[in-house]
Design an enzyme around this catalytic site. Sequence first.
Site, short mmCIF file in Angstrom:
data_model
loop_
_atom_site.label_atom_id
_atom_site.label_comp_id
_atom_site.label_asym_id
_atom_site.label_seq_id
_atom_site.Cartn_x
_atom_site.Cartn_y
_atom_site.Cartn_z
N ASP A 47 8.51 -87.26 100.07
CA ASP A 47 8.48 -86.27 101.14
C ASP A 47 7.42 -86.64 102.16
O ASP A 47 6.42 -87.29 101.82
CB ASP A 47 8.17 -84.89 100.57
N PRO A 48 7.58 -86.20 103.41
CA PRO A 48 6.57 -86.52 104.44
C PRO A 48 5.15 -86.12 104.05
O PRO A 48 4.20 -86.84 104.35
CB PRO A 48 7.07 -85.73 105.65
#
Length: 299
Positions: A47-48
């Site tokens: 995930d970012p």
Amino acid sequence: MGRRKKGNPVHGWMIVDKPAGVTSTQVVGKVRWALDAQKAGHAGTLDPDATGVLAVALGEATKTVPFVTDALKCYRFRVVWGAETSTDDASGTVTTTSDVRPDADALSAALPAFRGDIRQVPPQVSAVKVEGERAYDLAREGVEMDLAARDLFVERLELISQDGTGVELEMVCGKGGYVRAIARDLGRALGCLGHVAWLRRTWSGPFEADAGLSLEEVEAMARTPDLHARLLPLELGLHGLTEIAVNEISATRLRHGNPGDALQGANYGETCWASHQGRAVAVGTYRAGAVHPSKVFQT
């Protein structure tokens, strides 16, 4: 005449300790640019907001990505009690709250249900495909989805620390696991609700975050021999498979998609990789004294 591919034929693995605030795709693009490589991919999206090991495959190493993706991975993460969010992590908006806070005994009693072979529903904001579209794209449009539960093997889920607001956990799991779903479901099981505050992937298959380069280091060494020297061999992506040595004649046959005689045995029907002078030639199935290739490497 075919169109020439942009970049150079770079083959191997570049391990990056991904920072928060960038996507996995952006990291791959940066590494590909820095090495001026023709082809690149990665073994497992982060995930970012997540940090940690992102294994970037270059050139022929992209053919080994499925084997790294299927390998066990280790995550260290913190779950904050008292609220669920739209993304199951700190980047989302709070959707539900609770004043309940679990004690140590309640947590110890709840954790065993999240070990072994379990089922989990992916977060609404995830890369799961729904009728050809990514769930995160539909979620951003306000679409609520009934995502199907998926199988997940959790080898280990252990408590690292606990305080009045949440816990720090470490999990080793197989392919397809969502740490955010673990946090959400654990919070529901304890009746207190919860979401991920931060997440770090410490290792993935044979690759470790602490041995990875930072994005700043990748940029500083871009287009230099120093960065190429940090490339790891593509063979590391085959670490879970049996290596079968072959001679030069068999190596040539394998590279052309034909079976090659093995210099040693393996279990009948076993997936293995053929090597010649230590270099990967092919991945295939061992049958009747030969390796029958399914993937070949041209390096």
